[in-house]
Design an enzyme around this catalytic site. Structure first.
Site, PDB file in Angstrom:
ATOM      1  N   GLU A  49      -0.175   3.286   1.995  1.00  0.00           N
ATOM      2  CA  GLU A  49      -0.239   2.924   1.108  1.00  0.00           C
ATOM      3  C   GLU A  49      -1.018   3.727  -0.027  1.00  0.00           C
ATOM      4  O   GLU A  49      -1.978   5.115  -0.201  1.00  0.00           O
ATOM      5  CB  GLU A  49      -1.542   1.719   1.450  1.00  0.00           C
ATOM      6  CG  GLU A  49      -1.635   0.627   1.760  1.00  0.00           C
ATOM      7  CD  GLU A  49      -3.046  -0.795   1.895  1.00  0.00           C
ATOM      8  OE1 GLU A  49      -3.315  -0.434   0.655  1.00  0.00           O
ATOM      9  OE2 GLU A  49      -2.877  -1.455   2.444  1.00  0.00           O
ATOM     10  N   GLU A  96      -7.812  -0.475   6.967  1.00  0.00           N
ATOM     11  CA  GLU A  96      -8.814   0.200   6.104  1.00  0.00           C
ATOM     12  C   GLU A  96     -10.052  -0.287   6.604  1.00  0.00           C
ATOM     13  O   GLU A  96     -10.903  -1.541   6.149  1.00  0.00           O
ATOM     14  CB  GLU A  96      -9.004  -0.577   4.574  1.00  0.00           C
ATOM     15  CG  GLU A  96      -7.690  -0.040   3.885  1.00  0.00           C
ATOM     16  CD  GLU A  96      -7.514  -0.617   2.610  1.00  0.00           C
ATOM     17  OE1 GLU A  96      -8.282  -1.465   1.849  1.00  0.00           O
ATOM     18  OE2 GLU A  96      -7.630   0.111   1.524  1.00  0.00           O
TER      19      GLU A  96
HETATM   20  C1  BGP Z   1      -6.278  -2.323  -0.024  1.00  0.00           C
HETATM   21  C2  BGP Z   1      -5.323  -3.435   0.759  1.00  0.00           C
HETATM   22  C3  BGP Z   1      -4.279  -3.737   1.075  1.00  0.00           C
HETATM   23  C4  BGP Z   1      -3.730  -4.141  -0.973  1.00  0.00           C
HETATM   24  C5  BGP Z   1      -4.653  -2.890  -1.686  1.00  0.00           C
HETATM   25  C6  BGP Z   1      -4.422  -2.838  -3.374  1.00  0.00           C
HETATM   26  O1  BGP Z   1      -7.256  -2.013   0.230  1.00  0.00           O
HETATM   27  O2  BGP Z   1      -5.359  -3.016   2.315  1.00  0.00           O
HETATM   28  O3  BGP Z   1      -4.366  -5.178   1.504  1.00  0.00           O
HETATM   29  O4  BGP Z   1      -4.125  -5.057  -1.441  1.00  0.00           O
HETATM   30  O5  BGP Z   1      -5.570  -2.537  -1.319  1.00  0.00           O
HETATM   31  O6  BGP Z   1      -5.439  -3.787  -3.316  1.00  0.00           O
HETATM   32  P1  BGP Z   1      -5.344  -5.493  -4.738  1.00  0.00           P
HETATM   33  O7  BGP Z   1      -4.620  -5.660  -3.741  1.00  0.00           O
HETATM   34  O8  BGP Z   1      -6.625  -5.837  -4.986  1.00  0.00           O
HETATM   35  O9  BGP Z   1      -5.432  -4.043  -6.196  1.00  0.00           O
END
Ligand code: BGP
Length: 464
Positions: free
Chosen positions: A361, A172
């Protein structure tokens, strides 16, 4: 019965700092994640004797990965996205010689995946960098860090040449605009000019990694990784439409540089108008021409923007300064659920770049509560994932080239934004709570069996 392409990769995605734990084992150095115990938007707190962070143990993947991989294999995964903790390989970041114990750990991990015929998709830097590089050098604000990163990238490309054929550079990469410490190792108080200079250095480093990967392993493919922040205009007012175009360009800028190899004109205008003068050398410009082979991105939600300042002030709901979309429902964390947006985003990226896409993701963070028999009946997660995957299949029918899909957090893990364990994404439940209590035992949720069937039928079991 519609299925996905035969070569489609199915699996899940995790990040070292959110699953491994073992924060000081076998020579690992301190990372930015280790000093941000409250998550990527939280303050830095230097580690002192006895201080703790949930991520110190996380879900103990460092020691339990063989069992976890066995469960992933049981679901039929053909791909697992992991990241390498830079500080396991170079504890301070500026060493010449790598830490052999750190390299050996990932050898074992990749071997275990190979034994189960699971292809690793490996991120070089997922929300962490050596803390020493921040303290001593000023993070990515310092040009020297480019060289340290390139050395790290070359080291792991060479070491895992026979084991890894899919790489990603920075997770990201556009998140630095919202979380500068996590993204580029800069304090939250940094000016726009400082952040963009650091981003420039990181973009150069990303291109150098692409170049190095091609030299070292011509059979490998390397992609970038964007937070797919799809934004709609709140209304069809031309000003709102223009606002949405500009908001989307905030993240597309990264894709434009990484896929086209040059700074787009709209950014040059933005720099001019904000009095930002970046140090971009001719050599940098040449390096940037090493563009990625494919594009990967995360997608959780879409958002809306408006040009109406008053409305903005009143409704601005989250870190991305977006206003709520009245047509969408939200998750418990206020993330607006929009499966159709994923089809739109896939088409938009394909139209813009004509490079293969990988959804690395996507998932639903929810508070899961095991029932009387100890099983989590997560129909809400099944329905979220089903609806998104149906849209992926639609996009493929639209002609978009999609390499694969790795859902976020196939096993419960520590969340990035607030470092919580109660925000769960997994098909596999992990017995550990926000206070660190729990046996760390793993158990299959209802979604485990659902995903297994989706993979076994190559998507034919999805419900339209
Ligand atoms: C993205 C990241 C991840 C992950 C996901 C969910 O931004 O690349 O590392 O964690 O989001 O976010 P969160 O864990 O805050 O729910």
């Amino acid at each position: 019965m519609k299925t996905f392409p035969d070569s489609f990769l199915w699996g899940g995605a995790v990040a070292a700092n959110q699953v491994e734990g073992a924060w000081r084992e076998e020579g690992k150095g301190l990372s930015t994640s280790d000093v941000q115990p409250q998550g990527i938007f939280g303050p830095v707190s230097e580690r002192v004797e006895g201080s703790q962070s949930l991520k110190d143990i996380a879900i103990d993947f460092y020691h339990r990965y063989p069992d976890d991989i066995r469960l992933f294999a049981e679901m039929g995964f053909s791909c697992l996205r992991v990241s390498i903790a830079w500080t396991r390989i170079f504890p301070n970041g500026d060493e010449q010689q790598p830490n052999e114990a750190g390299l050996a750990f990932y050898d074992r991990l990749f071997d275990e995946l190979a034994a189960h015929h699971i292809t690793p998709l490996v991120t070089l830097s997922h929300y962490e960098m050596p803390w020493h590089l921040v303290k001593q050098y000023g993070g990515w604000g310092n040009r020297q860090v480019i060289g340290f990163f390139e050395h790290y990238a070359r080291t792991v490309f060479a070491r895992y040449r026979k084991k890894v054929r899919l790489w990603l550079t920075f997770n990201e990469i556009n998140m630095s605009l919202h979380a500068p410490m996590t993204g580029v190792g800069l304090p939250e108080t940094s000016s726009k000019a400082e952040v963009y200079q650091a981003i420039h250095h990181q973009l150069v480093a990303s291109a150098l990694a692409v170049k190095a990967c091609r030299e070292i392993n011509p059979d490998a493919s390397i992609g970038n990784m964007l937070l797919g922040g799809l934004v709609y205009p709140l209304s069809c007012k031309p000003d709102d439409v223009l606002e949405a175009l500009q908001e989307n360009r905030k993240w597309q800028f990264f894709g434009d540089v990484q896929c086209r190899g040059v700074y787009p004109g709209y950014m040059l205008r933005f720099f001019r108008e904000n009095n930002i003068q970046l140090d971009i050398t001719d050599t940098d410009r040449q390096i940037l021409q090493s563009t990625v082979d494919f594009i990967s991105f995360s997608y959780y939600m879409s958002g809306c923007v408006t040009a109406d300042e008053a409305l903005n002030q009143q409704m601005r709901g989250n870190i991305l300064s977006m206003v709520p979309n009245p047509h969408l429902q939200s998750s418990e964390w206020g993330w607006q659920i929009d499966p159709v947006g994923l089809r739109t985003l896939l088409n938009l990226l394909w139209d813009r770049y004509q490079k293969p896409l990988f959804i690395v993701e996507n998932g639903l963070g929810a508070k899961d509560i095991p029932d009387a028999t100890g099983v989590v009946q997560d129909d809400y997660r099944i329905s979220y994932l089903n609806d998104h995957l149906v849209q992926v299949r639609e996009a493929i029918d639209d002609g978009v080239e999609v390499m694969g899909y790795t859902s976020w957090g196939p096993i419960d893990l520590v969340s990035a934004s607030k470092a919580e364990l109660s925000k769960r994404y997994g098909f596999i439940y992990v017995d550990r709570d926000d206070t660190g209590e729990g046996s760390l035992a793993r158990s299959r949720k209802k979604s485990f069996y659902w995903y297994k069937e989706v993979i076994a039928t190559n998507g034919a079991s999805l419900k339209e």
